[in-house]
Design a protein around this motif. Sequence first.
Motif, PDB file in Angstrom:
ATOM      1  N   GLN A 157      48.617  28.500  28.170  1.00  0.00           N
ATOM      2  CA  GLN A 157      47.780  29.858  28.022  1.00  0.00           C
ATOM      3  C   GLN A 157      47.436  30.541  29.661  1.00  0.00           C
ATOM      4  OE1 GLN A 157      47.304  31.576  25.254  1.00  0.00           O
ATOM      5  NE2 GLN A 157      46.555  33.336  26.529  1.00  0.00           N
ATOM      6  N   VAL A 158      47.150  29.727  30.388  1.00  0.00           N
ATOM      7  CA  VAL A 158      46.873  30.182  31.702  1.00  0.00           C
ATOM      8  C   VAL A 158      48.084  30.619  32.266  1.00  0.00           C
ATOM      9  CG1 VAL A 158      45.917  29.420  34.248  1.00  0.00           C
ATOM     10  CG2 VAL A 158      44.770  28.646  32.017  1.00  0.00           C
ATOM     11  N   SER A 159      49.445  29.832  32.128  1.00  0.00           N
ATOM     12  CA  SER A 159      50.778  30.260  32.756  1.00  0.00           C
ATOM     13  C   SER A 159      51.026  31.913  32.353  1.00  0.00           C
ATOM     14  CB  SER A 159      51.601  29.385  32.618  1.00  0.00           C
ATOM     15  OG  SER A 159      52.715  29.959  33.065  1.00  0.00           O
ATOM     16  N   ALA A 160      50.631  32.279  30.990  1.00  0.00           N
ATOM     17  CA  ALA A 160      51.100  33.382  30.494  1.00  0.00           C
ATOM     18  C   ALA A 160      50.129  34.539  30.824  1.00  0.00           C
ATOM     19  CB  ALA A 160      50.993  33.226  29.020  1.00  0.00           C
ATOM     20  N   ASP A 161      48.931  34.211  31.049  1.00  0.00           N
ATOM     21  CA  ASP A 161      47.968  35.220  31.639  1.00  0.00           C
ATOM     22  C   ASP A 161      48.349  35.640  33.255  1.00  0.00           C
ATOM     23  OD1 ASP A 161      46.551  35.195  29.392  1.00  0.00           O
ATOM     24  OD2 ASP A 161      45.136  33.686  29.905  1.00  0.00           O
ATOM     25  N   ILE A 162      48.730  34.380  33.705  1.00  0.00           N
ATOM     26  CA  ILE A 162      49.079  34.518  35.213  1.00  0.00           C
ATOM     27  C   ILE A 162      50.329  35.770  35.575  1.00  0.00           C
ATOM     28  CG2 ILE A 162      50.118  33.637  37.456  1.00  0.00           C
ATOM     29  CD1 ILE A 162      48.394  31.006  36.672  1.00  0.00           C
ATOM     30  N   PHE A 163      51.336  35.435  34.605  1.00  0.00           N
ATOM     31  CA  PHE A 163      52.593  35.946  34.765  1.00  0.00           C
ATOM     32  C   PHE A 163      52.740  37.239  33.749  1.00  0.00           C
ATOM     33  CE2 PHE A 163      53.653  31.810  36.255  1.00  0.00           C
ATOM     34  CZ  PHE A 163      53.975  32.218  37.586  1.00  0.00           C
ATOM     35  N   ARG A 164      51.560  37.603  33.229  1.00  0.00           N
ATOM     36  CA  ARG A 164      51.547  38.924  32.246  1.00  0.00           C
ATOM     37  C   ARG A 164      51.619  40.150  33.246  1.00  0.00           C
ATOM     38  NH1 ARG A 164      47.141  38.209  29.379  1.00  0.00           N
ATOM     39  NH2 ARG A 164      48.258  37.090  27.605  1.00  0.00           N
ATOM     40  N   LYS A 165      52.457  41.264  32.895  1.00  0.00           N
ATOM     41  CA  LYS A 165      52.375  42.319  33.659  1.00  0.00           C
ATOM     42  C   LYS A 165      51.311  43.186  33.361  1.00  0.00           C
ATOM     43  CE  LYS A 165      57.279  42.313  34.677  1.00  0.00           C
ATOM     44  NZ  LYS A 165      58.534  43.266  34.634  1.00  0.00           N
ATOM     45  N   THR A 166      50.382  43.419  34.290  1.00  0.00           N
ATOM     46  CA  THR A 166      49.312  44.484  34.087  1.00  0.00           C
ATOM     47  C   THR A 166      49.026  45.304  35.116  1.00  0.00           C
ATOM     48  OG1 THR A 166      47.600  42.703  34.839  1.00  0.00           O
ATOM     49  CG2 THR A 166      48.082  42.744  32.496  1.00  0.00           C
ATOM     50  N   SER A 167      48.404  46.413  34.918  1.00  0.00           N
ATOM     51  CA  SER A 167      48.225  47.316  36.015  1.00  0.00           C
ATOM     52  C   SER A 167      46.850  47.162  36.668  1.00  0.00           C
ATOM     53  CB  SER A 167      48.507  48.817  35.715  1.00  0.00           C
ATOM     54  OG  SER A 167      47.833  49.031  34.550  1.00  0.00           O
ATOM     55  N   GLY A 168      46.583  47.670  37.685  1.00  0.00           N
ATOM     56  CA  GLY A 168      45.141  47.541  38.211  1.00  0.00           C
ATOM     57  C   GLY A 168      44.805  46.419  38.812  1.00  0.00           C
ATOM     58  N   ARG A 169      43.730  46.051  39.611  1.00  0.00           N
ATOM     59  CA  ARG A 169      43.423  44.875  40.398  1.00  0.00           C
ATOM     60  C   ARG A 169      42.806  43.846  39.125  1.00  0.00           C
ATOM     61  NH1 ARG A 169      39.438  46.350  45.143  1.00  0.00           N
ATOM     62  NH2 ARG A 169      39.866  44.152  45.312  1.00  0.00           N
ATOM     63  N   ARG A 170      43.128  42.683  39.484  1.00  0.00           N
ATOM     64  CA  ARG A 170      42.913  41.661  38.657  1.00  0.00           C
ATOM     65  C   ARG A 170      41.754  40.476  39.145  1.00  0.00           C
ATOM     66  NH1 ARG A 170      47.911  39.497  35.882  1.00  0.00           N
ATOM     67  NH2 ARG A 170      48.591  39.441  38.217  1.00  0.00           N
ATOM     68  N   ASP A 171      40.965  40.955  40.086  1.00  0.00           N
ATOM     69  CA  ASP A 171      40.127  40.025  41.169  1.00  0.00           C
ATOM     70  C   ASP A 171      39.694  38.918  40.215  1.00  0.00           C
ATOM     71  OD1 ASP A 171      40.990  41.274  43.135  1.00  0.00           O
ATOM     72  OD2 ASP A 171      39.362  42.253  43.848  1.00  0.00           O
ATOM     73  N   LYS A 172      38.819  39.437  39.326  1.00  0.00           N
ATOM     74  CA  LYS A 172      37.932  38.564  38.328  1.00  0.00           C
ATOM     75  C   LYS A 172      38.769  37.795  37.448  1.00  0.00           C
ATOM     76  CE  LYS A 172      34.161  37.508  36.217  1.00  0.00           C
ATOM     77  NZ  LYS A 172      34.435  36.431  35.324  1.00  0.00           N
ATOM     78  N   ALA A 173      40.148  38.134  37.042  1.00  0.00           N
ATOM     79  CA  ALA A 173      40.993  37.522  36.269  1.00  0.00           C
ATOM     80  C   ALA A 173      41.562  36.365  36.902  1.00  0.00           C
ATOM     81  CB  ALA A 173      42.015  38.309  35.781  1.00  0.00           C
ATOM     82  N   PHE A 174      41.830  36.455  38.166  1.00  0.00           N
ATOM     83  CA  PHE A 174      42.373  35.543  39.121  1.00  0.00           C
ATOM     84  C   PHE A 174      41.196  34.465  39.478  1.00  0.00           C
ATOM     85  CE2 PHE A 174      45.727  38.789  40.808  1.00  0.00           C
ATOM     86  CZ  PHE A 174      46.804  37.882  40.184  1.00  0.00           C
ATOM     87  N   GLN A 175      40.068  34.870  39.511  1.00  0.00           N
ATOM     88  CA  GLN A 175      38.878  34.099  39.805  1.00  0.00           C
ATOM     89  C   GLN A 175      38.970  33.091  38.651  1.00  0.00           C
ATOM     90  OE1 GLN A 175      35.440  35.918  40.809  1.00  0.00           O
ATOM     91  NE2 GLN A 175      34.163  33.947  40.778  1.00  0.00           N
ATOM     92  N   ASP A 176      39.098  33.547  37.581  1.00  0.00           N
ATOM     93  CA  ASP A 176      38.873  32.706  36.182  1.00  0.00           C
ATOM     94  C   ASP A 176      39.834  31.724  36.318  1.00  0.00           C
ATOM     95  OD1 ASP A 176      36.339  33.927  35.694  1.00  0.00           O
ATOM     96  OD2 ASP A 176      37.520  35.177  34.406  1.00  0.00           O
ATOM     97  N   VAL A 177      41.301  32.185  36.627  1.00  0.00           N
ATOM     98  CA  VAL A 177      42.373  31.479  36.441  1.00  0.00           C
ATOM     99  C   VAL A 177      42.093  30.301  37.621  1.00  0.00           C
ATOM    100  CG1 VAL A 177      44.904  31.426  37.202  1.00  0.00           C
ATOM    101  CG2 VAL A 177      43.939  32.946  35.810  1.00  0.00           C
ATOM    102  N   LEU A 178      41.750  30.522  38.751  1.00  0.00           N
ATOM    103  CA  LEU A 178      41.456  29.273  39.795  1.00  0.00           C
ATOM    104  C   LEU A 178      40.591  28.464  39.479  1.00  0.00           C
ATOM    105  CD1 LEU A 178      41.676  31.474  43.251  1.00  0.00           C
ATOM    106  CD2 LEU A 178      43.418  30.083  42.364  1.00  0.00           C
ATOM    107  N   GLN A 179      39.313  28.835  38.725  1.00  0.00           N
ATOM    108  CA  GLN A 179      38.486  27.835  38.432  1.00  0.00           C
ATOM    109  C   GLN A 179      39.001  26.974  37.235  1.00  0.00           C
ATOM    110  OE1 GLN A 179      34.693  30.034  37.117  1.00  0.00           O
ATOM    111  NE2 GLN A 179      33.816  27.999  36.918  1.00  0.00           N
ATOM    112  N   THR A 180      39.684  27.682  36.269  1.00  0.00           N
ATOM    113  CA  THR A 180      40.229  27.056  35.249  1.00  0.00           C
ATOM    114  C   THR A 180      41.244  25.894  35.686  1.00  0.00           C
ATOM    115  OG1 THR A 180      39.979  28.921  33.787  1.00  0.00           O
ATOM    116  CG2 THR A 180      41.691  27.213  32.933  1.00  0.00           C
TER     117      THR A 180
END
Length: 322
Positions: A157-180
């Motif tokens: 699931q994390v892999s799918a979130d990382i490589f999902r194409k989204t627009s805009g900044r994803r600082d909070k999302a990346f922070q959650d991914v690194l923590q997970t």
Amino acid sequence: MLNAYAVRNEALVRIETSHDAVPPEVTWVDLLQPEQGEDKALERCLGIEIPTREEMQEIEPSSRLYVDHGVRYMTATTLCNTEFGTPKLTQISFVLAPGRLITVRYDTPKPINLFLNRAQKPGSVQATPEAILTGILDSIIDRVADILEKVSEEIEQVSADIFRKTSGRRDKAFQDVLQTLGTKGELVSKARESLVSINRLLLFLATEIEGNKVSKDVRALLKSQSRDTESLTQHCDSLSNKITFLLDATLGLIGIEQNNIVKIFAVLSVVFMPPTLVGTIYGMNFKQMPELAWDFGYPLAISLMILSGVLPYLYFRKKGWL
């Protein structure tokens, strides 16, 4: 606390006892978080040395797996508290004496309770300490397998979130991914350490019971458990490699996003540099400046500013730099 179990109708039955008098019918003695003096009292009663907490935490294989006067001492590292989100490693010592199994532990891993719930049903366990020991180990291995399966699903699931194409900044999302990823990587590392410890114990036990009167079911289960631990260890290595890859990919995407932000500021500074130059020139208070007397001097200056900003932007777009 001392828990004693006997086997009746191929099921574990708890027997009320004390440290000073353990009935002969007791097959499994479970010593949980022994207080000062409890282990010594049990030693005097059974005539068997009980490992201390310090001895259980030693990492040398020779201190964890050995035979003393016909009694086999085995210490395994197991996962604990995974269901509460704070996984840790704890040691369980198995003392396999003729006709009796003694376990010493200072935590309550979930597999122990799962084994007890299953073994208290009639027809679920053989009346030998070796069968009880392999049953406990089987529950521990099954629990680790379940944990790794869940971790694998979460990583997908994390892999799918990382490589999902989204627009805009994803600082909070990346922070959650690194923590997970960091949390799951630590859990996988602990699971691997536990599996390695259990596999050593299984190999030691299989060698020690060779030639003894142990049922074929127990021998077959030991071989199956050894194969399972090796397979799960390889799975841990695969998960660790994938977590490392996802960490690198996340850091790379963070770097790309930061570079894009820096690029925007760099382009803006270049775009506004020519208009600033034009405005600076015509902002100088020189008396002899012909454009000051022109009727269209001001519109000309504004047009030059706009044109000097638009031309670099169009050039950058044509080069593919934007």
